[in-house]
Design an enzyme around this catalytic site. Structure first.
Site, short mmCIF file in Angstrom:
data_model
loop_
_atom_site.label_atom_id
_atom_site.label_comp_id
_atom_site.label_asym_id
_atom_site.label_seq_id
_atom_site.Cartn_x
_atom_site.Cartn_y
_atom_site.Cartn_z
N HIS A 178 43.63 41.03 23.23
CA HIS A 178 43.85 39.60 23.42
C HIS A 178 45.25 39.18 22.98
CE1 HIS A 178 40.00 37.76 24.72
NE2 HIS A 178 39.49 38.90 24.26
N HIS A 186 36.97 53.35 34.32
CA HIS A 186 35.81 53.82 33.55
C HIS A 186 36.22 55.11 32.85
CE1 HIS A 186 33.21 50.85 35.43
NE2 HIS A 186 33.71 51.19 36.61
N ASN A 199 43.36 42.23 37.66
CA ASN A 199 43.84 41.95 39.01
C ASN A 199 44.76 40.75 38.99
OD1 ASN A 199 42.52 39.41 40.49
ND2 ASN A 199 41.01 40.26 39.09
N THR A 200 45.68 40.72 39.93
CA THR A 200 46.48 39.53 40.21
C THR A 200 46.62 39.42 41.71
OG1 THR A 200 48.58 40.75 40.02
CG2 THR A 200 47.79 39.63 38.05
N HIS A 247 21.73 36.39 34.38
CA HIS A 247 20.38 36.95 34.36
C HIS A 247 20.15 37.89 33.18
CE1 HIS A 247 22.57 40.07 36.70
NE2 HIS A 247 21.72 40.91 36.14
N HIS A 257 39.29 45.97 33.37
CA HIS A 257 39.53 45.41 34.71
C HIS A 257 40.79 44.56 34.65
CE1 HIS A 257 39.25 41.47 36.83
NE2 HIS A 257 39.22 42.26 37.88
N SER A 275 44.19 45.23 42.35
CA SER A 275 42.93 45.22 41.62
C SER A 275 42.72 46.58 40.97
CB SER A 275 41.77 44.91 42.57
OG SER A 275 40.53 44.92 41.88
#
Length: 295
Positions: free
Chosen positions: A165, A121, A133-134, A195, A131, A117
């Site tokens: 991408h 920043h 992760n695998t 939210h 970010h 992971s």
């Protein structure tokens, strides 16, 4: 379904990818010769072991937490690997069962999990946070892979988004021509902050519970996702790391980091799983930014 050798291979791969990324990030620090942080010592990772303890206090695996703070390019970046095992608590069992058909999980809730992971920043607010992760997960009832990567700029550049991408798509396409669009859509759904009624960044790919029945094929795809990360992220960083910024740019970065922190503390599956299964809290919360702001 034991998969003993396969689990060992997966854990070794995640460690190898960790070593590759750590070396690349430290090399990026060495190469930064301009800008407001160029005169300080290049950043280096501080490495510490993490341990997981089971409910009875016995050893249940662990890993390495590698964190760099206050570098020339990275304000804070963590690259963690872990391999843990034990038994799933009822709450974790329910979460697993809600996503997968796992008959017998309550009777035999053993698990094994390994993964990498990463969250970065950046010093320059024009350089996006990121970010990746695998992971592989195993229970006696089955196995699956998951992971992905997403870009989190506070100041968006269409060229950066397209390049990021494109690199991820190049990692997906050799395995299944439908994977990129499918997992891009999943990332758009998963990395959304309800939210706030907005995405936390410009997306990427996300997949979970991947089990086609062909372990070698799924492992190969997961390796491809991990290997695509540096080609996706490093060029964007090298393009933006010398862009001049203003106090308003830095303020925008801190506010965006607040959104990132909200998402990871409220919605992220990995955060919830790590805390609920007793993994090292510092390692689980490594993703939180060093500074953030709410307005």
């Amino acid at each position: 379904m034991n998969l003993h050798d396969e689990r060992a291979r997966a854990a070794a791969w995640f460690r190898e990818l960790r070593d590759r990324i750590v070396a690349a990030f430290e090399a990026l620090e060495d190469s930064q010769q301009t800008g407001p942080f160029a005169d300080q010592t290049p950043g280096r990772f501080e490495v510490s072991e993490t341990r997981r303890r089971s409910d009875d206090g016995s050893d249940a695996g662990g890993g390495l937490m590698s964190v760099m703070r206050g570098g020339r390019v990275f304000e804070k970046v963590g690259v963690n690997v872990s391999t843990v095992h034990g038994t799933l608590a009822p709450r974790a069992q329910a979460a697993m069962a809600a996503r997968r058909d796992l008959p017998g999980l309550a009777e035999d809730p053993r698990f094994w999990a390994s993964g990498i992971s990463l969250v970065a920043h950046m010093q320059n607010p024009h350089t996006p946070a990121v970010h990746m992760n695998t992971r592989m997960f195993w229970t006696p009832q089955g196995w699956w892979f998951g992971g992905g990567a997403d870009l989190n700029p506070c100041i968006e550049y269409a060229d950066d988004t397209a390049a990021f991408h494109a690199a991820l798509k190049a990692g997906c396409d050799p395995h299944d021509p439908d994977y990129y669009e499918r997992f891009k859509a999943w990332a758009d759904e998963y990395f959304y902050i309800p939210h706030r009624n907005r995405a936390r960044g410009v997306g990427g790919i996300f997949y979970d519970d991947l089990c086609t029945g062909d372990w070698e094929a799924d492992f190969a795809f997961t390796r491809s996702v991990g290997s695509a990360f540096l080609p996706a992220f490093l060029p964007v960083t090298e393009t933006r790391r010398d862009t001049p910024w203003t106090e308003a740019d830095k303020d925008a970065q801190l506010v965006h980091r607040g959104l990132y922190a909200e998402y990871n503390l409220v919605y992220d599956r990995g955060t919830k799983f790590g805390l609920e299964t007793g993994h090292d809290a510092n390692a689980v919360l490594m993703s939180l930014p060093p500074l953030a702001k709410w307005v």
